[in-house]
Design an enzyme around this catalytic site. Structure first.
Site, PDB file in Angstrom:
ATOM      1  N   GLU A 212      51.102  43.579  37.597  1.00  0.00           N
ATOM      2  CA  GLU A 212      49.679  43.426  37.893  1.00  0.00           C
ATOM      3  C   GLU A 212      49.159  44.793  38.296  1.00  0.00           C
ATOM      4  OE1 GLU A 212      47.998  40.895  37.242  1.00  0.00           O
ATOM      5  OE2 GLU A 212      49.527  39.351  36.966  1.00  0.00           O
ATOM      6  N   CYS A 246      41.373  45.788  42.893  1.00  0.00           N
ATOM      7  CA  CYS A 246      41.773  46.154  41.532  1.00  0.00           C
ATOM      8  C   CYS A 246      40.808  45.645  40.476  1.00  0.00           C
ATOM      9  CB  CYS A 246      43.190  45.665  41.245  1.00  0.00           C
ATOM     10  SG  CYS A 246      43.397  43.878  41.355  1.00  0.00           S
TER      11      CYS A 246
END
Length: 458
Positions: A212, A246
């Site tokens: 991720e 993010c």
């Protein structure tokens, strides 16, 4: 922690996994309930730790960290029995008489490496999923968020035998030691740079990984958009956690005819949300450390700042909007990961599509538009992990939407059912009857058998 101590943790977890204790569904449910209770009882300590590390308010800490973990636990407790069941699938005529099915099986000993920006959420969310799927887990929280790492260790020690779930705190030395060991699955959340190192290390043992990562997530504001609502949702998504998210909108491509209106509304909502002096707002977070603070301040050099642009001795940077940003400027060459929002303008949406295609595939993409043709064009033309139409960030809050990147922004996905699948190997089983054995597959091969074979395999 020494190399020998880490190796001993992994050895004991592997031996414990081989006892079969984690295969029992009731065992997993008990573990999840124990974790749920502990998180609830440590809420004040969690909030205090996140305040110390990142300056988060208790509201934001619960909304974006511990509350989401508790929600994931609730989902798994509700669905774990159905997710763990064998799934019968179609058996082709050529395999008559038999049963075909898939059996979810845990990988074994897993490594979960989490980042500093959402240190509680991104440690415990994948842990919940690993437990639900029947694995053991070694957790490696970030050294940049030490207060939260200590709370994580407290909760894990309170809930689990280290043969089942253990925490390894430390820095790069511990990271390297862990990555040199043999795990059955690695789940990593962090930067693209470190993600490449994780994948390289995992390849030595051919260990499957979920990465991720991140990247520069674009936000496109088309002229048909509801500008007031777009501004409100962009401000929320960009400046949450001081921009250290993010999937935050990294930059905005706005149609030249509506740019000034968008700026006006964004400035208005910044004032509404954080006041005229955001750095005086006790609920406004801070940059994680001095290194990142100076990196962000340097990115604003030479840029046209229309609001913000200042920092203070507490490591905070005011919500900043940059106007007339050139696509080749330094602020457009790396993921910002801070409260700085560059604005670029466009005349033709095809130019935006071409430019985004020329860059690494982003983790998220956001489009504000009420034009269905434009919506369809963007979704069909661009590759990205996930995103929203007429909103930002909120796609990651749904258990029913897998979350993950593509290409340079990551591989694999999780949340809800997808999380269980991520931490499970689907064993494919064909159970053949002993009552009937069709001889067509056995030698000697004849023209008659070949005719029958072609009939079966049509």
């Amino acid at each position: 922690m020494t190399q020998e101590a880490i190796q001993e943790i992994i050895r004991k977890q592997r031996n414990y996994f081989y006892t079969g204790a984690t295969l029992n569904i009731d065992f997993r449910i008990t573990a999840l309930k124990r974790l749920q209770t502990s998180i609830q009882s440590h809420q004040e300590q969690i909030n205090a730790a996140l305040k110390s590390d990142l300056g988060k308010s208790s509201f934001e800490s619960y909304m974006c960290e511990s509350g989401l973990v508790l929600s994931e636990i609730t989902y798994m407790l509700k669905h774990i029995r159905s997710l763990s069941k064998e799934k019968t699938v179609h058996t082709p005529l050529a395999q008559f008489h038999s049963r075909s099915y898939m059996k979810p099986s845990p990988y074994g000993v897993t490594l979960i490496m989490s980042p500093w920006n959402y240190p509680f959420l991104l440690t415990f969310d994948p842990l919940v999923d690993a437990i639900a799927a029947g694995n053991t887990a070694v957790l490696k929280p970030s050294a940049y968020s030490p207060h939260t790492s200590r709370v994580i260790e407290t909760i894990i020690t309170e809930c689990f035998d280290p043969r089942y779930v253990a925490v390894v705190n430390g820095g790069r030395a511990e990271n390297n030691t862990l990555l040199n060991e043999h795990f059955d699955y690695i789940f990593f959340t962090g930067s693209q740079h470190v993600g490449r190192e994780v994948m390289a290390k995992a390849s030595v043992h051919l260990t499957p990984v979920t990465l991720e990562l991140g990247g520069k997530s674009p936000c496109i504001v088309e002229k048909s958009a509801n500008l007031k609502l777009a501004a409100r949702r962009i401000v929320f998504g960009k400046y949450l956690n001081c921009g250290q998210t993010c999937v935050a909108p990294d930059y905005v491509y706005v149609h030249n005819t509506v740019k000034e209106s968008l700026i006006y509304h964004m400035k208005q909502y910044l004032s509404d949300f954080l006041g005229s002096y955001p750095l005086d707002n006790q609920n406004y977070p801070k940059i994680i450390n001095e290194k990142h603070f100076h990196r962000l301040m340097d990115l604003m050099d030479g840029q046209e700042i229309i609001t913000g642009g200042v920092g203070n001795e507490h490591g905070q940077i005011a919500p900043t909007i940059l106007d007339n940003v050139h696509p080749d400027s330094p602020v457009m060459q790396e993921e910002i990961f801070g409260p700085i929002l560059p604005l670029l303008t466009y005349h033709d949406i095809e130019d935006v599509i071409t430019w985004i295609r020329s860059r690494p595939k982003p983790l998220a993409l956001y489009l504000f538009s009420n034009c269905k043709t434009t919506q369809k064009r963007i979704l069909q033309s661009l590759s990205f992990g996930g995103g929203c139409i007429n909103d930002t960030i909120m796609h990651l809050a749904s258990h029913h939407l897998p979350f993950g990147g593509v290409g340079e922004s990551g591989m694999g996905s999780y949340h809800g059912k997808q999380s269980f699948l991520t931490f499970s190997h689907q064993k494919s089983i064909l159970k053949k009857s002993n009552r009937l054995d069709i001889p067509i597959r056995y030698a000697p091969y004849t023209s008659f058998k070949e005719t029958l074979l072609k009939t079966f395999l049509k």
